[in-house]
Design an enzyme around this catalytic site. Structure first.
Site, PDB file in Angstrom:
ATOM      1  N   ALA A  77      -6.392   2.769   7.881  1.00 17.05           N
ATOM      2  CA  ALA A  77      -4.959   2.995   8.082  1.00 17.05           C
ATOM      3  C   ALA A  77      -4.724   3.707   9.423  1.00 17.05           C
ATOM      4  CB  ALA A  77      -4.382   3.784   6.910  1.00 17.05           C
ATOM      5  N   ASP A 109       0.823  -1.214   0.000  1.00 18.75           N
ATOM      6  CA  ASP A 109       0.000   0.000   0.000  1.00 18.75           C
ATOM      7  C   ASP A 109       0.856   1.263   0.000  1.00 18.75           C
ATOM      8  OD1 ASP A 109      -2.377  -1.322  -0.101  1.00 18.75           O
ATOM      9  OD2 ASP A 109      -2.833  -1.143   2.024  1.00 18.75           O
ATOM     10  N   ARG A 153      -7.613  20.055  22.419  1.00 19.62           N
ATOM     11  CA  ARG A 153      -6.306  20.054  23.060  1.00 19.62           C
ATOM     12  C   ARG A 153      -5.841  18.604  23.141  1.00 19.62           C
ATOM     13  NH1 ARG A 153      -4.114  24.201  26.379  1.00 19.62           N
ATOM     14  NH2 ARG A 153      -2.172  23.567  27.388  1.00 19.62           N
TER      15      ARG A 153
END
Length: 270
Positions: free
Chosen positions: A163, A46, A149
């Site tokens: 992924a 990939d 944050r």
């Protein structure tokens, strides 16, 4: 038909690429053309296919990709290294069949003005902090959604949802859906700082804008490649009008691909 071969530098991939090139050169219907191809064949995994996509990004609307994997099964690679002859035969009988996946548009505005950079991602883009916590306002369709944050944010395509997005707790989205996803990377949630804490699925008519507050230490990536360490004023993400096309000689069904990669073969006798 004009064919380009894009291979990684591994020994196994070079052997397959050499064999593939010889078979294409011996075919009356096919020819090697690395500059103006109609089909780009990626030989590797990939990561190699991602590199091939970015190498031919300027003409991505005119090409179809095919992936041969020479190692572990990948999400974009339908052919094995021992199936070169079968692939060449499919190329010789090509009738334009394809399947397309969504892409991600990335628009980067830099502090101090100047022209915006426009990028395109097949898998994902991330905005991270070099050190310390990243503080950023997140807008959806020009409306402030939250102040984030944490370590950073990952914005992915459906095909890229398996992924890096998955590794940070994002959902897996079928590429037949035209959407993008925003996932948090190690967000800080306490009495002082609060985020939604869940992945966001963004519709085609919406977009996401991230404005870093401590922007002098942020790093922007596209498909795991660093594309900017300059001071960023904002990054805007939306579904691209362009799509990536794969030559669909055979194409493994998406959920079978997910199952094979993360769960393995299921033995119903057990």
């Amino acid at each position: 038909m004009r064919i380009a071969i894009y291979s990684n530098l591994g020994e196994a991939s070079n052997i397959v690429a050499t064999s593939l090139k010889k078979k294409i050169e011996a075919s009356k219907a096919l020819k090697i053309d690395g500059l103006n191809p109609e089909i780009v064949i990626s030989v590797g995994g990939d990561g190699t296919l991602l590199s091939a996509f970015h190498h031919y990004q300027d003409i991505s609307g005119k090409i179809r990709l095919v992936g041969i994997h020479t190692g572990h099964l990948g999400f974009y690679t339908d052919w094995r290294d021992y199936e070169v002859s079968e692939l060449v035969e499919s190329l010789e009988h090509d009738n334009g069949q394809s399947v397309t996946y969504p892409l991600l548009d990335i628009k980067v505005n830099y502090a101090g003005g100047g022209p915006a950079d426009i990028g395109l991602a097949l898998n994902e883009s991330t905005l991270k902090q070099i050190n310390g916590s990243m503080v950023a306002d997140v807008y959806i369709k020009n409306q402030l959604f939250e102040s984030f944050r944490g370590d950073g944010l990952c914005v992915s395509t459906p095909s890229g949802s398996t992924a890096y997005n998955k590794s940070v707790g994002g959902a897996i989205i079928n590429p037949s859906l035209n959407a993008i996803q925003v996932s948090e990377i190690s967000s800080i949630n306490n009495r002082v700082f609060r985020t939604l804490g869940s992945p966001l699925i963004i519709a085609p008519d919406e977009w996401v804008k991230i404005i870093p507050k401590n922007n002098n230490r942020t790093v922007l990536t596209c498909d795991h490649q660093v594309i900017s360490t300059a001071t960023i004023a904002s990054v805007e993400y939306r579904i691209s009008q362009r799509r990536i096309a794969f030559a669909q000689y055979r194409h493994t069904q998406f959920w079978r691909r997910v199952s094979n990669s993360f769960i393995g073969e299921v033995n119903l006798d057990d």
